[in-house]
Design an enzyme around this catalytic site. Structure first.
Site, PDB file in Angstrom:
ATOM      1  N   LYS A 197      10.497  -7.495  -5.775  1.00  0.00           N
ATOM      2  CA  LYS A 197      11.694  -8.302  -5.510  1.00  0.00           C
ATOM      3  C   LYS A 197      12.832  -8.092  -6.502  1.00  0.00           C
ATOM      4  CE  LYS A 197       9.805 -12.338  -3.238  1.00  0.00           C
ATOM      5  NZ  LYS A 197       9.577 -13.765  -3.485  1.00  0.00           N
ATOM      6  N   GLY A 349       2.192  -8.156 -15.225  1.00  0.00           N
ATOM      7  CA  GLY A 349       0.817  -7.934 -14.800  1.00  0.00           C
ATOM      8  C   GLY A 349       0.600  -6.643 -14.026  1.00  0.00           C
ATOM      9  N   GLY A 372       4.858 -13.540 -17.077  1.00  0.00           N
ATOM     10  CA  GLY A 372       6.007 -14.437 -16.987  1.00  0.00           C
ATOM     11  C   GLY A 372       6.763 -14.534 -18.299  1.00  0.00           C
TER      12      GLY A 372
HETATM   13  P1  AMP Z   1       6.290  -7.495  -8.891  1.00  0.00           P
HETATM   14  O1  AMP Z   1       5.283  -8.586  -8.996  1.00  0.00           O
HETATM   15  O2  AMP Z   1       7.649  -7.957  -8.445  1.00  0.00           O
HETATM   16  O3  AMP Z   1       6.345  -6.606 -10.128  1.00  0.00           O
HETATM   17  O4  AMP Z   1       5.828  -6.576  -7.703  1.00  0.00           O
HETATM   18  C1  AMP Z   1       4.640  -5.870  -7.716  1.00  0.00           C
HETATM   19  C2  AMP Z   1       4.276  -5.576  -6.303  1.00  0.00           C
HETATM   20  O5  AMP Z   1       5.295  -4.865  -5.681  1.00  0.00           O
HETATM   21  C3  AMP Z   1       3.033  -4.749  -6.184  1.00  0.00           C
HETATM   22  O6  AMP Z   1       2.011  -5.508  -5.600  1.00  0.00           O
HETATM   23  C4  AMP Z   1       3.444  -3.590  -5.296  1.00  0.00           C
HETATM   24  O7  AMP Z   1       2.505  -3.292  -4.298  1.00  0.00           O
HETATM   25  C5  AMP Z   1       4.710  -4.097  -4.655  1.00  0.00           C
HETATM   26  N1  AMP Z   1       5.603  -3.013  -4.244  1.00  0.00           N
HETATM   27  C6  AMP Z   1       6.051  -1.994  -4.998  1.00  0.00           C
HETATM   28  N2  AMP Z   1       6.798  -1.165  -4.251  1.00  0.00           N
HETATM   29  C7  AMP Z   1       6.811  -1.638  -3.007  1.00  0.00           C
HETATM   30  C8  AMP Z   1       7.410  -1.218  -1.797  1.00  0.00           C
HETATM   31  N3  AMP Z   1       8.149  -0.100  -1.736  1.00  0.00           N
HETATM   32  N4  AMP Z   1       7.220  -1.974  -0.689  1.00  0.00           N
HETATM   33  C9  AMP Z   1       6.491  -3.092  -0.761  1.00  0.00           C
HETATM   34  N5  AMP Z   1       5.892  -3.560  -1.865  1.00  0.00           N
HETATM   35  C10 AMP Z   1       6.050  -2.837  -2.977  1.00  0.00           C
END
Ligand code: AMP
Length: 390
Positions: A197, A349, A372
């Site tokens: 995100k 994480g 966090g």
């Molecule tokens: P975050 O907690 O925001 O660091 O997001 C980590 C998550 O983002 C992981 O579980 C990844 O599988 C997911 N992620 C990374 N790249 C993508 C993508 N292109 N589409 C969907 N999910 C993603």
């Protein structure tokens, strides 16, 4: 200035130590990994060596303000006692007459572990009276729980207001690593941000952009930027409400001479599934496909951009690294980070999990233990648990 352990004198004093003993347990309550207990040993041993009597405070799991038998800290007290090679006393509450009597009765060389803080909902509510009740068990406070330092809980930000307090070694190590990156980075300074995100990472981007030389963006968050630039992103994850903000970041980077790198190709699939057939796609993604990892040209550009860097901060995977078909971008970037020889800090994480999966942890300067809390430091915030340690 945050006080250090060496700024306090422990002799003869009961020292309240907020530790993170939130260890993984199996169904029968056995400790699956004692890493968190081991990591707290240097701080506990330093207090013992200084003649202090550690009174340890921790949460375990999510009991939500009620006593949950399976989340008692007794197994942790036993394990800690084995690791220290000395007795660790334990009482079945963290406040009240029994806890106070046990802390008063401690003799030199003994530790006391109080019961799970989160059996009281006043802990997470940051209740001042609860903090006072906890503070009755000691004369000094040491916080060594970085992973919870961004929470304004009673044991994190409450006790520190009431008694002299300092950071333990673990917390100090985290603060020193982030301070080095944020306040005095050796250049070139490269930040790599990824993950799901943009909304989670925007405050980080805003704080880091003026400090860095190059910003590498991967993961799903790249697609909001690419769409804003007029590219086709197929069915990739996009946060439409953040398109204007993405535009502002792109402009800010351009106007301030910062290098902003976004994917130029992708590994795509028709569905978010491990067995969905994957293909390499150019920068513009056809309508029915979603981008799930950075492509080979992007990997080459990102790895090249890391060469010669002197400071690297990495938070968030480059793709869906949990699935084999979409983990190559994250793995390649992980190896490139490890090969820089720069001061490298990995936080969050998922990036820590990716670093572990890739086997590069030993080559990194600092792997943060708090997702966090590390994000909030990167956002430029002062953590509530740190603000009280002055
Ligand atoms: P975050 O907690 O925001 O660091 O997001 C980590 C998550 O983002 C992981 O579980 C990844 O599988 C997911 N992620 C990374 N790249 C993508 C993508 N292109 N589409 C969907 N999910 C993603």
């Amino acid at each position: 200035m945050v006080k250090k352990l060496s700024d306090l004198s422990f002799a003869g004093k009961r020292v309240l130590v907020r530790v993170d003993f939130n260890v993984p347990l199996d169904a029968s309550g056995r400790i699956l990994s004692d890493a968190r207990i081991r990591e707290s040993l240097p701080t506990i041993q330093a207090i013992l060596k200084g003649g202090g009597k550690p009174v340890l405070l921790s949460h375990l799991g999510r009991p939500k303000g009620k006593v949950v038998e399976s989340l008692r800290l007794l197994p942790v007290a036993k394990r800690l006692s084995e690791l220290l090679g000395s007795p660790v006393l334990y009482v079945k509450d963290c406040i009240g007459p029994e806890a106070e009597a046990a802390s008063q009765a401690l003799t030199k060389g003994q530790c006391l572990l109080l019961e799970n803080l989160r059996f009281h909902d006043a802990e997470e509510a940051g209740d001042a009276e609860f903090a006072k009740a906890l503070a009755k068990n000691g004369e000094i406070f040491v916080n060594d729980a970085f992973g919870a330092a961004h929470r304004a809980h009673a044991s994190i930000s409450g006790i520190g207001r009431l008694v002299p307090s300092a950071a333990g070694f673990l917390l100090q190590k985290e603060l020193d690593a982030f301070a080095r990156v944020l306040n005095e980075p050796a250049r070139p300074f490269v930040a790599i941000l990824g993950g799901a995100k943009v909304s989670d990472k925007l405050p980080v981007i805003q704080n880091l952009l003026p400090k860095i030389d190059t910003l590498i963006i991967g993961g799903a968050m790249a697609y909001t930027f690419l769409l804003q630039m007029g590219h086709k992103v197929g069915t990739s994850l996009v946060e439409k409400d953040l398109l204007p903000e993405a535009g502002r970041v792109i402009l800010q980077a351009k106007n301030s001479g910062k290098r902003l790198l976004l994917p130029v190709d992708h590994i795509c699939a028709a569905a978010f599934k491990a067995d969905s057939p994957a293909s390499v796609q150019p920068i513009d993604i056809p309508g029915s496909l979603m981008g799930l990892d950075i492509g080979p040209k992007t990997i080459a550009i990102y790895c090249d951009a890391l060469k010669g860097s002197k400071t690297v901060i990495w938070n968030g995977p480059m793709g869906v690294f949990e699935m084999d078909a979409f983990c190559k971008g994250t793995e390649a970037v992980a190896h490139a980070v490890a090969a820089t020889g720069a001061f490298t800090v990995v936080g969050g994480g998922d990036s820590v999990a990716a670093a572990e999966k890739t086997g590069i942890v030993a080559k990194l300067s600092h792997v943060s233990t708090g997702g966090g809390a590390s994000l909030e430091l990167l956002e430029g915030k002062v953590l509530p648990g740190v603000a009280v340690l002055g």
